[in-house]
Design an enzyme around this catalytic site. Sequence first.
Site, PDB file in Angstrom:
ATOM      1  N   ALA A  36       0.869  -1.191   0.000  1.00  0.00           N
ATOM      2  CA  ALA A  36       0.000   0.000   0.000  1.00  0.00           C
ATOM      3  C   ALA A  36       0.905   1.241   0.000  1.00  0.00           C
ATOM      4  O   ALA A  36       0.793   2.112   0.849  1.00  0.00           O
ATOM      5  CB  ALA A  36      -0.961  -0.008   1.188  1.00  0.00           C
ATOM      6  N   GLY A  40       6.083   8.174   1.340  1.00  0.00           N
ATOM      7  CA  GLY A  40       7.028   7.872   2.425  1.00  0.00           C
ATOM      8  C   GLY A  40       7.861   6.645   2.081  1.00  0.00           C
ATOM      9  O   GLY A  40       9.091   6.646   2.207  1.00  0.00           O
ATOM     10  N   HIS A  41       7.191   5.589   1.611  1.00  0.00           N
ATOM     11  CA  HIS A  41       7.926   4.384   1.205  1.00  0.00           C
ATOM     12  C   HIS A  41       8.889   4.709   0.050  1.00  0.00           C
ATOM     13  O   HIS A  41      10.028   4.239   0.028  1.00  0.00           O
ATOM     14  CB  HIS A  41       6.955   3.307   0.711  1.00  0.00           C
ATOM     15  CG  HIS A  41       5.998   2.787   1.744  1.00  0.00           C
ATOM     16  ND1 HIS A  41       4.645   2.997   1.670  1.00  0.00           N
ATOM     17  CD2 HIS A  41       6.203   2.045   2.864  1.00  0.00           C
ATOM     18  CE1 HIS A  41       4.052   2.396   2.702  1.00  0.00           C
ATOM     19  NE2 HIS A  41       4.967   1.826   3.441  1.00  0.00           N
ATOM     20  N   LYS A 153       9.437   7.393  10.865  1.00  0.00           N
ATOM     21  CA  LYS A 153       8.009   7.388  11.205  1.00  0.00           C
ATOM     22  C   LYS A 153       7.737   6.373  12.317  1.00  0.00           C
ATOM     23  O   LYS A 153       6.970   6.621  13.235  1.00  0.00           O
ATOM     24  CB  LYS A 153       7.221   7.054   9.937  1.00  0.00           C
ATOM     25  CG  LYS A 153       5.803   6.600  10.129  1.00  0.00           C
ATOM     26  CD  LYS A 153       4.913   7.773  10.434  1.00  0.00           C
ATOM     27  CE  LYS A 153       3.432   7.468  10.406  1.00  0.00           C
ATOM     28  NZ  LYS A 153       2.997   6.177  10.807  1.00  0.00           N
ATOM     29  N   LEU A 188       2.517  10.596   6.362  1.00  0.00           N
ATOM     30  CA  LEU A 188       1.922   9.624   5.441  1.00  0.00           C
ATOM     31  C   LEU A 188       1.899   8.248   6.106  1.00  0.00           C
ATOM     32  O   LEU A 188       2.856   7.864   6.784  1.00  0.00           O
ATOM     33  CB  LEU A 188       2.725   9.545   4.150  1.00  0.00           C
ATOM     34  CG  LEU A 188       2.789  10.796   3.282  1.00  0.00           C
ATOM     35  CD1 LEU A 188       3.493  10.487   1.966  1.00  0.00           C
ATOM     36  CD2 LEU A 188       1.403  11.337   2.998  1.00  0.00           C
TER      37      LEU A 188
HETATM   38  P1  AMP Z   1       5.168  -0.159   6.539  1.00  0.00           P
HETATM   39  O1  AMP Z   1       4.781  -0.483   5.135  1.00  0.00           O
HETATM   40  O2  AMP Z   1       4.179   0.687   7.265  1.00  0.00           O
HETATM   41  O3  AMP Z   1       5.640  -1.358   7.315  1.00  0.00           O
HETATM   42  O4  AMP Z   1       6.448   0.778   6.418  1.00  0.00           O
HETATM   43  C1  AMP Z   1       7.590   0.366   5.712  1.00  0.00           C
HETATM   44  C2  AMP Z   1       8.700   1.348   5.948  1.00  0.00           C
HETATM   45  O5  AMP Z   1       8.287   2.648   5.504  1.00  0.00           O
HETATM   46  C3  AMP Z   1       9.084   1.515   7.429  1.00  0.00           C
HETATM   47  O6  AMP Z   1      10.506   1.627   7.535  1.00  0.00           O
HETATM   48  C4  AMP Z   1       8.392   2.802   7.813  1.00  0.00           C
HETATM   49  O7  AMP Z   1       9.004   3.475   8.898  1.00  0.00           O
HETATM   50  C5  AMP Z   1       8.519   3.598   6.527  1.00  0.00           C
HETATM   51  N1  AMP Z   1       7.515   4.666   6.455  1.00  0.00           N
HETATM   52  C6  AMP Z   1       6.166   4.539   6.607  1.00  0.00           C
HETATM   53  N2  AMP Z   1       5.577   5.755   6.536  1.00  0.00           N
HETATM   54  C7  AMP Z   1       6.572   6.667   6.338  1.00  0.00           C
HETATM   55  C8  AMP Z   1       6.614   8.086   6.194  1.00  0.00           C
HETATM   56  N3  AMP Z   1       5.505   8.827   6.232  1.00  0.00           N
HETATM   57  N4  AMP Z   1       7.813   8.676   6.008  1.00  0.00           N
HETATM   58  C9  AMP Z   1       8.953   7.924   5.980  1.00  0.00           C
HETATM   59  N5  AMP Z   1       8.987   6.586   6.094  1.00  0.00           N
HETATM   60  C10 AMP Z   1       7.817   5.967   6.278  1.00  0.00           C
END
Ligand code: AMP
Length: 287
Positions: A36, A40-41, A153, A188
């Site tokens: 998704a 940010g990703h 984040k 995000l």
């Molecule tokens: P997730 O898909 O939520 O497990 O996140 C995957 C990676 O993306 C993790 O290292 C999170 O910290 C990073 N991440 C998620 N949201 C953000 C954001 N808004 N800004 C920077 N990194 C993010």
Amino acid sequence: MAQSITTVRTVKELRAELAKWRKAGDTIALVPTMGALHAGHLSLIAVAKSNADRVIASIFVNPAQFGPREDLAHYPRNEAGDVQELAEAGADLVFLPDVAEMYPPGFATRVSLPSLTEDLCGAARPNHFEGVATVVTKLLLQSTPDVAVFGEKDYQQLLMIKRLVRDLDLPVRIVSAPVVREEDGLALSSRNGYLSPAERATAPILFQVLSEVAAGLAEGQGCDAIASAGRFKLEAKGFRVDYVAIRDPETLAPLSGPIKGPARVLGAVYLGKTRLIDNVPAAPKSR
Ligand code: AMP
């Protein structure tokens, strides 16, 4: 223009691709995600590209990090769109294991760091960090990258991963990337899509309040008083507050009184059923 991207679903295929890169002498960066994808990703992919020759993104919605009453079944999934975005961002390979590939029958190992994960988000989400630590350890061993990139984040998660890599002597450098925000300040998150229009309008106040707490700390206000004031402001705006905390940025140890050096202000709240987390740096004003 989108570059071509390789998609693999098994560890065997992943290792076969990695072997080709290693043979060519390329360095490798890993960006673990749950898909998704948002900007940010994609910022992590950019950081990964600037740190290595080749970039792997993994997409795995990890059941082990969700509690029984959490949103595993509803977590947003968009595999085709995610792969397209990763290709456009310049990732070389996407690893898309299924649950049976990651947790075959008889899987029994857990990685846990109790001293770093019992409070803050760990208090409300009891097995969450053990699930994250276990899957990240697996991903690091499966892909043996030179570098792995994580977002600030998820600040508690980032510190936990740095510690597990150090504790287990995993041969990888952990690189962090700053929080990417909407124009109104909301961090995000794949979960922002759960917010109703009214909740979405309220959500940026979390970042505003955490920033006010950081400003108060810079002015020399005490940690306990200003954290309570922050909590009160959030509750007055309709958030159900899990925590507003001021912590040492390296160890997450609680701080009290006026801060004497760098600190991190962390918050977790609920808007309706949606849990939001965010954090900002703080430092005393230099005189
Ligand atoms: P997730 O898909 O939520 O497990 O996140 C995957 C990676 O993306 C993790 O290292 C999170 O910290 C990073 N991440 C998620 N949201 C953000 C954001 N808004 N800004 C920077 N990194 C993010």
